[in-house]
Scaffold this active site. Structure first.
Site, short mmCIF file in Angstrom:
data_model
loop_
_atom_site.label_atom_id
_atom_site.label_comp_id
_atom_site.label_asym_id
_atom_site.label_seq_id
_atom_site.Cartn_x
_atom_site.Cartn_y
_atom_site.Cartn_z
N GLN A 71 -32.47 9.20 -40.05
CA GLN A 71 -33.53 8.12 -40.49
C GLN A 71 -33.10 8.29 -41.87
OE1 GLN A 71 -37.12 10.62 -38.29
NE2 GLN A 71 -37.29 8.30 -38.78
N HIS A 72 -33.67 7.06 -42.54
CA HIS A 72 -34.25 6.90 -43.89
C HIS A 72 -32.88 6.48 -44.65
CE1 HIS A 72 -37.73 9.64 -43.05
NE2 HIS A 72 -36.95 10.34 -43.35
N ASP A 227 -32.76 10.04 -35.38
CA ASP A 227 -32.89 11.64 -34.96
C ASP A 227 -34.15 11.76 -34.41
OD1 ASP A 227 -33.59 12.03 -37.10
OD2 ASP A 227 -31.90 13.09 -38.28
#
Length: 465
Positions: A71-72, A227
């Site tokens: 992520q991110h 995830d």
């Protein structure tokens, strides 16, 4: 037999599982490594995916594909769809100052928590975009679209070069800092705040089993997931389940129906991959704490496990605060780890090993408590990740976490969750397929609250409080 594929594009590697769409049985699999670092050219992810696909025997025979990914990560594209600069990953902390600025500019953490359920820290995409706007304004000007790792890979699998065809899902969008998991909408004003007045295009947010396109071979593309949400789907996690993942980072997430609004910013208001909420607390320090301690002691991991289990609970007063690489929960990007309570009597290999395990687990207990404080009922603990392979972790965890701990058979749960989502898309049904999730071992131990209390005291001492 209908086949589906799940892809896990993690920090370390790309993993592909090809599964039976009806049962979840793994038919074939492959892995390809990713480059190290906190800044990566996204095209390296694509190369790894192609290599893994080839090693897995290709995907021409699958009916659907979905991607789960870290992520991110900030992926910036220009108007032609070309990558503007290397992606900044979740664990790149150079945006810590930008995150603090964003928090202040909106009126403090309470304002962020109330508005979208997420308070920016260095990991959050919005903070990375502010860093870009302030540090690389030319690249910010060239950015016509911003997406996340799984969005970009899904788009590449579709073969499109039109940034208008970018898609994402609620789970990954909820980690950006400009999307509300509760409302299900982007907050364009927060994007503009992060980019200092710029407003690049964003991926269309799809529902949990909507179609994001097709591959060149005609396979349906699922919406994908972050995830942690993909792992929860792969584990079959239900409301009340709390997943503790000890990987590169430590992550605690709980499947819930209520969106959190934590003014401290520790509990992020993320979404899951089924339409529910996934309140989540993430630390920067996970299983590498154990590896680093074993390395310092000069022992192999099996010996480290044995040492930890020979020491008494509480390691005779030795307490490790595991902020080896800074920390995210609490938000201390410049912090360092500390070993407290040293005496000539307790400074032994066994106690140091035990303190490392207890310190790592106590940091996870801290995360669970923060989720519970948001009114979210944690009923069952599921322990996964590389750290869960440690016998010492499995046996000590129920004592530190104060509950029985369930450890599923080790598997690539992010890729498995992505495959389950692909099967859901392929089926066209309202609910994901009811796959068998393998065996689970349960561990119980008498709670050791004195260890947690000593950890809390050491943590506060480390923070100068």
């Amino acid at each position: 037999m209908a086949l589906v594929a799940g892809i896990d594009s993690s920090t370390q590697s790309c993993k592909i599982l090809v599964c039976d769409a009806d049962t979840g049985e793994i038919v074939r699999s492959a892995t390809s490594p990713h480059p190290a670092g906190t800044e990566v050219d996204p095209r390296m992810w694509w190369s790894a995916l192609q290599a893994a696909e080839t090693a897995a025997g290709g995907l021409d025979d699958v009916g659907a594909v979905s991607v789960g990914a870290q992520q991110h990560g900030m992926v910036c594209l220009d108007s032609a769809g070309a990558v503007v600069r290397n992606a900044l990953l979740w664990n790149d902390t150079r945006s810590a100052g930008a995150a603090a600025d964003l928090v202040d500019e909106l009126g403090g953490p309470v304002a962020w928590a109330d508005r979208i359920g997420v308070v920016p820290v260095a990991a959050i995409t919005a903070a990375k975009l502010r860093w870009l706007a302030d540090t690389e304004p030319d690249n910010a000007d060239a950015t016509a679209a911003v997406c996340l790792p799984h969005d970009w890979l899904t788009w590449r699998l579709s073969g499109s070069d039109d940034i208008g065809d970018l898609h994402t899902d609620r789970s990954d969008a909820s980690g950006t800092g400009y999307f509300s998991a509760q409302s299900g909408d982007y907050d364009d004003d927060l994007l503009e705040l992060a980019m200092r007045g710029r407003r690049p295009a964003l991926p269309t947010v799809l529902g949990p089993h909507d179609v994001a396109g097709r591959t060149a071979s005609g396979a349906l593309l699922g919406p994908g997931a972050g995830d942690n949400a993909a792992a929860a789907l792969g584990l079959g996690a239900a409301a009340g389940d709390c997943v503790v993942s000890l990987g590169t980072s430590g992550v605690v997430s709980a499947v819930a129906t209520t969106a959190p609004h934590d003014p401290d910013g520790l509990v992020a208001g993320f979404a899951d991959a089924t339409g529910r909420q996934l309140p989540l607390v993430c630390t920067l320090n996970g299983a590498p704490v154990l590896a680093a301690t074993a390395g310092m002691l000069g022992v192999e991991f099996d010996e480290f496990d044995g040492l930890a289990l020979t020491a008494p609970a509480g390691a005779e007063g030795l307490t490790l605060v595991p902020y080896f690489d800074g920390e995210r929960s609490p938000n201390l990007p410049d912090a360092a780890g500390a070993l407290h309570g040293l005496t000539t009597r307790n400074f032994t290999q066994a106690n140091v090993a035990r303190a490392a395990v207890e310190g790592l687990l106590a940091s996870m207990a801290f995360c669970i408590d923060k989720i519970s404080e948001q009114g979210i009922d944690v009923q069952r603990i599921i322990l996964v990740g590389g750290g869960a392979r440690s016998e010492a972790v499995r046996r000590i965890a129920p004592a530190i976490l104060g509950r029985p701990v369930h450890v599923p058979t080790p598997a690539e749960y992010v890729a498995l969750g992505a495959a389950r989502q692909a099967a859901w898309v392929l089926s066209g049904r309202d609910a994901p397929p009811d796959w068998a999730f393998g065996g689970t071992a349960s561990y119980e131990a008498d709670p050791t609250p004195h260890v947690n209390e000593r950890y809390t005291a050491a943590r506060l001492l480390t923070l100068g409080q």
